[in-house]
Motif scaffolding. Structure first.
Motif, PDB file in Angstrom:
ATOM      1  N   ARG A 137       0.847  -1.206   0.000  1.00  0.00           N
ATOM      2  CA  ARG A 137       0.000   0.000   0.000  1.00  0.00           C
ATOM      3  C   ARG A 137       0.880   1.253   0.000  1.00  0.00           C
ATOM      4  O   ARG A 137       0.652   2.209   0.734  1.00  0.00           O
ATOM      5  CB  ARG A 137      -0.947   0.014   1.199  1.00  0.00           C
ATOM      6  N   ALA A 138       1.876   1.233  -0.841  1.00  0.00           N
ATOM      7  CA  ALA A 138       2.962   2.210  -0.777  1.00  0.00           C
ATOM      8  C   ALA A 138       2.620   3.539  -1.440  1.00  0.00           C
ATOM      9  O   ALA A 138       1.897   3.580  -2.430  1.00  0.00           O
ATOM     10  CB  ALA A 138       4.206   1.620  -1.435  1.00  0.00           C
ATOM     11  N   PRO A 139       3.211   4.610  -0.899  1.00  0.00           N
ATOM     12  CA  PRO A 139       3.118   5.913  -1.559  1.00  0.00           C
ATOM     13  C   PRO A 139       4.162   6.006  -2.663  1.00  0.00           C
ATOM     14  O   PRO A 139       5.044   5.142  -2.771  1.00  0.00           O
ATOM     15  CB  PRO A 139       3.463   6.893  -0.432  1.00  0.00           C
ATOM     16  N   TRP A 140       4.076   7.039  -3.463  1.00  0.00           N
ATOM     17  CA  TRP A 140       5.178   7.423  -4.332  1.00  0.00           C
ATOM     18  C   TRP A 140       5.289   8.925  -4.272  1.00  0.00           C
ATOM     19  O   TRP A 140       4.393   9.606  -3.774  1.00  0.00           O
ATOM     20  CB  TRP A 140       5.053   6.905  -5.748  1.00  0.00           C
ATOM     21  N   VAL A 141       6.392   9.457  -4.761  1.00  0.00           N
ATOM     22  CA  VAL A 141       6.620  10.894  -4.748  1.00  0.00           C
ATOM     23  C   VAL A 141       6.158  11.461  -6.081  1.00  0.00           C
ATOM     24  O   VAL A 141       6.592  11.012  -7.140  1.00  0.00           O
ATOM     25  CB  VAL A 141       8.117  11.210  -4.496  1.00  0.00           C
ATOM     26  N   GLU A 142       5.259  12.434  -6.016  1.00  0.00           N
ATOM     27  CA  GLU A 142       4.737  13.099  -7.224  1.00  0.00           C
ATOM     28  C   GLU A 142       5.634  14.255  -7.660  1.00  0.00           C
ATOM     29  O   GLU A 142       5.827  14.474  -8.838  1.00  0.00           O
ATOM     30  CB  GLU A 142       3.329  13.653  -6.956  1.00  0.00           C
ATOM     31  N   ALA A 154      10.457   3.664  -9.243  1.00  0.00           N
ATOM     32  CA  ALA A 154       9.699   2.479  -9.641  1.00  0.00           C
ATOM     33  C   ALA A 154       8.502   2.974 -10.440  1.00  0.00           C
ATOM     34  O   ALA A 154       7.854   3.959 -10.055  1.00  0.00           O
ATOM     35  CB  ALA A 154       9.234   1.681  -8.425  1.00  0.00           C
ATOM     36  N   GLU A 155       8.243   2.331 -11.543  1.00  0.00           N
ATOM     37  CA  GLU A 155       7.122   2.699 -12.415  1.00  0.00           C
ATOM     38  C   GLU A 155       7.133   4.186 -12.754  1.00  0.00           C
ATOM     39  O   GLU A 155       6.091   4.839 -12.829  1.00  0.00           O
ATOM     40  CB  GLU A 155       5.788   2.274 -11.794  1.00  0.00           C
ATOM     41  N   GLY A 156       8.341   4.751 -12.916  1.00  0.00           N
ATOM     42  CA  GLY A 156       8.479   6.140 -13.324  1.00  0.00           C
ATOM     43  C   GLY A 156       8.297   7.177 -12.230  1.00  0.00           C
ATOM     44  O   GLY A 156       8.260   8.373 -12.511  1.00  0.00           O
ATOM     45  N   HIS A 157       8.213   6.735 -10.984  1.00  0.00           N
ATOM     46  CA  HIS A 157       8.029   7.664  -9.858  1.00  0.00           C
ATOM     47  C   HIS A 157       9.145   7.478  -8.828  1.00  0.00           C
ATOM     48  O   HIS A 157       9.559   6.344  -8.564  1.00  0.00           O
ATOM     49  CB  HIS A 157       6.678   7.425  -9.173  1.00  0.00           C
ATOM     50  N   PRO A 158       9.603   8.575  -8.220  1.00  0.00           N
ATOM     51  CA  PRO A 158      10.582   8.445  -7.142  1.00  0.00           C
ATOM     52  C   PRO A 158      10.020   7.644  -5.967  1.00  0.00           C
ATOM     53  O   PRO A 158       8.883   7.874  -5.534  1.00  0.00           O
ATOM     54  CB  PRO A 158      10.850   9.895  -6.721  1.00  0.00           C
ATOM     55  N   VAL A 159      10.826   6.687  -5.481  1.00  0.00           N
ATOM     56  CA  VAL A 159      10.424   5.863  -4.340  1.00  0.00           C
ATOM     57  C   VAL A 159      11.487   5.843  -3.237  1.00  0.00           C
ATOM     58  O   VAL A 159      11.287   5.220  -2.197  1.00  0.00           O
ATOM     59  CB  VAL A 159      10.062   4.422  -4.761  1.00  0.00           C
ATOM     60  N   ALA A 160      12.606   6.524  -3.471  1.00  0.00           N
ATOM     61  CA  ALA A 160      13.629   6.718  -2.440  1.00  0.00           C
ATOM     62  C   ALA A 160      14.241   8.093  -2.677  1.00  0.00           C
ATOM     63  O   ALA A 160      14.632   8.411  -3.798  1.00  0.00           O
ATOM     64  CB  ALA A 160      14.703   5.638  -2.511  1.00  0.00           C
ATOM     65  N   VAL A 161      14.252   8.915  -1.624  1.00  0.00           N
ATOM     66  CA  VAL A 161      14.735  10.287  -1.752  1.00  0.00           C
ATOM     67  C   VAL A 161      15.554  10.659  -0.526  1.00  0.00           C
ATOM     68  O   VAL A 161      15.403  10.078   0.549  1.00  0.00           O
ATOM     69  CB  VAL A 161      13.572  11.306  -1.923  1.00  0.00           C
ATOM     70  N   ARG A 162      16.416  11.677  -0.738  1.00  0.00           N
ATOM     71  CA  ARG A 162      17.227  12.197   0.364  1.00  0.00           C
ATOM     72  C   ARG A 162      17.258  13.713   0.245  1.00  0.00           C
ATOM     73  O   ARG A 162      17.367  14.264  -0.850  1.00  0.00           O
ATOM     74  CB  ARG A 162      18.635  11.618   0.278  1.00  0.00           C
ATOM     75  N   ALA A 168      14.097   8.920   2.888  1.00  0.00           N
ATOM     76  CA  ALA A 168      12.770   8.302   2.885  1.00  0.00           C
ATOM     77  C   ALA A 168      12.643   7.323   1.729  1.00  0.00           C
ATOM     78  O   ALA A 168      13.166   7.559   0.634  1.00  0.00           O
ATOM     79  CB  ALA A 168      11.684   9.376   2.787  1.00  0.00           C
ATOM     80  N   THR A 169      11.952   6.216   2.012  1.00  0.00           N
ATOM     81  CA  THR A 169      11.654   5.221   0.986  1.00  0.00           C
ATOM     82  C   THR A 169      10.161   4.909   1.008  1.00  0.00           C
ATOM     83  O   THR A 169       9.541   4.895   2.074  1.00  0.00           O
ATOM     84  CB  THR A 169      12.440   3.908   1.202  1.00  0.00           C
ATOM     85  N   SER A 170       9.604   4.633  -0.177  1.00  0.00           N
ATOM     86  CA  SER A 170       8.208   4.216  -0.283  1.00  0.00           C
ATOM     87  C   SER A 170       8.039   2.772   0.160  1.00  0.00           C
ATOM     88  O   SER A 170       6.948   2.348   0.507  1.00  0.00           O
ATOM     89  CB  SER A 170       7.743   4.288  -1.747  1.00  0.00           C
ATOM     90  N   PHE A 171       9.114   2.032   0.094  1.00  0.00           N
ATOM     91  CA  PHE A 171       9.082   0.594   0.369  1.00  0.00           C
ATOM     92  C   PHE A 171       9.616   0.308   1.770  1.00  0.00           C
ATOM     93  O   PHE A 171       9.961   1.220   2.517  1.00  0.00           O
ATOM     94  CB  PHE A 171       9.869  -0.167  -0.715  1.00  0.00           C
ATOM     95  N   HIS A 172       9.680  -0.973   2.099  1.00  0.00           N
ATOM     96  CA  HIS A 172      10.015  -1.429   3.447  1.00  0.00           C
ATOM     97  C   HIS A 172      11.368  -2.148   3.474  1.00  0.00           C
ATOM     98  O   HIS A 172      11.414  -3.377   3.440  1.00  0.00           O
ATOM     99  CB  HIS A 172       8.939  -2.398   3.951  1.00  0.00           C
ATOM    100  N   PRO A 173      12.485  -1.431   3.559  1.00  0.00           N
ATOM    101  CA  PRO A 173      13.782  -2.121   3.610  1.00  0.00           C
ATOM    102  C   PRO A 173      13.955  -2.952   4.877  1.00  0.00           C
ATOM    103  O   PRO A 173      14.770  -3.870   4.909  1.00  0.00           O
ATOM    104  CB  PRO A 173      14.801  -0.980   3.537  1.00  0.00           C
TER     105      PRO A 173
END
Length: 191
Positions: A137-142, A154-162, A168-173
């Motif tokens: 149920r992850a977010p992505w960065v718009e 992932a899928e053309g959207h940022p999912v890890a940012v600094r 921050a990551t959209s996923f669960h490391p």
């Protein structure tokens, strides 16, 4: 050895504590302001972002965390933690509060519902090989602000940012058997 708190009112607390401890940090659960006060850094785990914000408000942690984040405390948010760090949210609950500090617009549940959860191998800037990313149920960065560095997509959207002291990551490391992203965070803490 840095003292790293893990927001412990809801979410993947045990997994983060275990990963951080294995990497040599003193990892402590944070449920009260006095526990936050002894931390050099903080992890905001995956969970349910609206519930986490409400509990942080109830336990008088929301404002102290905001103050620490704004004053430069290294903070790492995963999934719901990314939402909590975001300055702007799309598809949020009415009146949903965030901690803020990360100049991004995040879309909640962007990849879909629970049944749409998935796993992927992602190239993450600064790491030598792909990471196994678990999206629930992850977010992505718009949108990212000018100071935000995109580390993975992932899928053309940022999912890890600094951004500076924030990661921050959209996923669960924390659920993968790979401590490299936590190690990257601990390097930020030590700097």
């Amino acid at each position: 050895m840095p003292v790293v708190g893990v927001f412990a009112l809801q979410g993947d607390v045990r997994e983060h504590l275990s990963t951080l401890t294995a990497l040599g940090a003193e990892a402590v659960p944070v449920r009260r302001p006095e526990e936050l006060a002894r931390c050099e850094a903080l992890v905001l785990p995956g969970g349910e972002s609206t519930t986490m914000a409400k509990l942080a408000r109830t336990f008088e942690l929301l404002d102290p965390i905001r103050v620490r984040v704004r004053s430069g405390m290294p903070t790492f948010g995963t999934c719901a933690g990314m939402i909590l760090l975001a300055d702007r949210i799309l598809d949020g609950a009415a009146g949903q509060e965030t901690i803020g500090g990360l100049d991004v617009t995040v879309r909640r549940n962007a990849f879909g519902r629970q049944v749409d959860s998935f796993e992927a191998e992602l190239d993450l800037k600064g790491l030598d090989r792909p990471v196994h990313a678990v999206f629930i149920r992850a977010p992505w960065v718009e949108e990212v602000g000018p100071a935000v560095e995109v580390l993975a997509e992932a899928e053309g959207h940022p999912v890890a940012v600094r951004q500076g002291h924030l990661l921050a990551t959209s996923f669960h490391p924390e659920v993968a058997d790979d401590g490299r992203i936590h190690r990257l965070f601990l390097e930020m803490v030590r700097r």
